[in-house]
Design a protein around this motif. Structure first.
Motif, short mmCIF file in Angstrom:
data_model
loop_
_atom_site.label_atom_id
_atom_site.label_comp_id
_atom_site.label_asym_id
_atom_site.label_seq_id
_atom_site.Cartn_x
_atom_site.Cartn_y
_atom_site.Cartn_z
N LYS A 84 6.47 -22.16 11.07
CA LYS A 84 7.81 -21.69 10.71
C LYS A 84 7.75 -20.22 10.30
CE LYS A 84 7.47 -22.99 5.88
NZ LYS A 84 8.01 -23.73 4.79
N VAL A 86 8.16 -17.32 7.88
CA VAL A 86 8.16 -17.27 6.43
C VAL A 86 8.55 -15.87 5.97
CG1 VAL A 86 6.78 -17.60 4.35
CG2 VAL A 86 6.36 -19.03 6.35
N ARG A 87 9.62 -15.80 5.19
CA ARG A 87 10.13 -14.52 4.70
C ARG A 87 9.41 -14.13 3.41
NH1 ARG A 87 14.36 -12.20 6.75
NH2 ARG A 87 14.88 -11.17 4.82
N ASN A 88 9.22 -12.83 3.25
CA ASN A 88 8.73 -12.28 2.00
C ASN A 88 9.53 -11.00 1.74
OD1 ASN A 88 7.29 -9.87 3.04
ND2 ASN A 88 5.86 -11.34 3.93
N THR A 92 9.39 -10.90 7.71
CA THR A 92 9.07 -12.27 8.09
C THR A 92 7.76 -12.32 8.88
OG1 THR A 92 11.43 -12.78 8.20
CG2 THR A 92 9.94 -14.30 9.32
N GLN A 94 5.32 -14.96 11.20
CA GLN A 94 5.27 -16.24 11.92
C GLN A 94 3.96 -16.29 12.70
OE1 GLN A 94 8.37 -17.06 14.81
NE2 GLN A 94 8.07 -19.24 14.57
N SER A 152 2.50 -15.42 3.23
CA SER A 152 3.42 -15.82 4.30
C SER A 152 2.64 -16.30 5.52
CB SER A 152 4.32 -14.64 4.70
OG SER A 152 5.11 -14.25 3.61
N GLU A 155 1.21 -19.82 4.86
CA GLU A 155 2.27 -20.84 4.89
C GLU A 155 2.70 -21.14 6.33
OE1 GLU A 155 6.73 -21.60 3.05
OE2 GLU A 155 5.43 -20.13 2.08
N SER A 156 2.87 -20.11 7.14
CA SER A 156 3.25 -20.31 8.54
C SER A 156 2.12 -20.98 9.32
CB SER A 156 3.64 -18.98 9.18
OG SER A 156 4.07 -19.17 10.50
#
Length: 166
Positions: A84, A86-88, A92, A94, A152, A155-156
């Motif tokens: 997905k 992931v914004r920070n 973003t 990915q 990020s 997480e992605s």
């Protein structure tokens, strides 16, 4: 008479300053987004549309059709999987992975390349990719100076691995 002359000079000076300021303001710089990731094809510099959640299922299905096997020890299904976005605070990130023979064989990522990110991310992302290929998991160290990008990215990456495990 002196007052009217001073008022006229003051008005003209003010108008000249306002016009000068307006003329010196430039339009904001618009930069292109980083290229989309396409690990299914070997062309990672292409600009296809970002995938939607239905595309994830499609990619997963294509990956299953390519080999139809789950990987050995890792339990990863062969194919191409997108994590997905992931914004920070800086943009973003990915991550996309390609799994072959149950192992992560290729990693690609989209990331911000403007502002401070232009100096941080191009150096940090290759380090994160290398760590991913070594660890074969999302259990990797953050890159110093790129904390938001690293978080990020992980997480992605974990979302992509979850897709590959499903």
């Amino acid at each position: 008479m002196r007052r009217s002359t001073a008022a006229a000079v003051g008005t003209l000076t003010g108008a000249a300053l306002i016009i000068g300021v307006r003329l010196s303001v430039s339009a904001p710089v618009v930069t292109a987004a980083p290229p989309a990731v396409d690990v299914a094809n070997n062309d990672l510099g292409a600009d296809p549309e970002p995938s939607k959640s239905s595309d994830k299922k499609k990619e997963k299905d294509q990956g299953d059709d390519n080999s139809g096997t789950a990987g050995g020890e890792s339990g990863l299904t062969d194919g191409t999987f997108k994590g997905k976005p992931v914004r920070n605070p800086y943009g973003t990130v990915q991550v996309s992975i390609r799994v072959a023979d149950g192992k992560i064989s290729k990693v690609a990522a989209t990331y911000p390349t403007t502002g401070e990110s232009a100096t941080i991310n191009p150096a940090a992302i290759p380090q994160l990719k290398e760590q991913t290929l070594k660890a074969q998991s999302a259990d990797i160290d953050a890159v110093s100076g790129a904390t938001f990008t690293s978080k990020s990215y992980v997480e992605s990456l974990q979302a992509a691995l979850d897709e590959a495990n499903a």
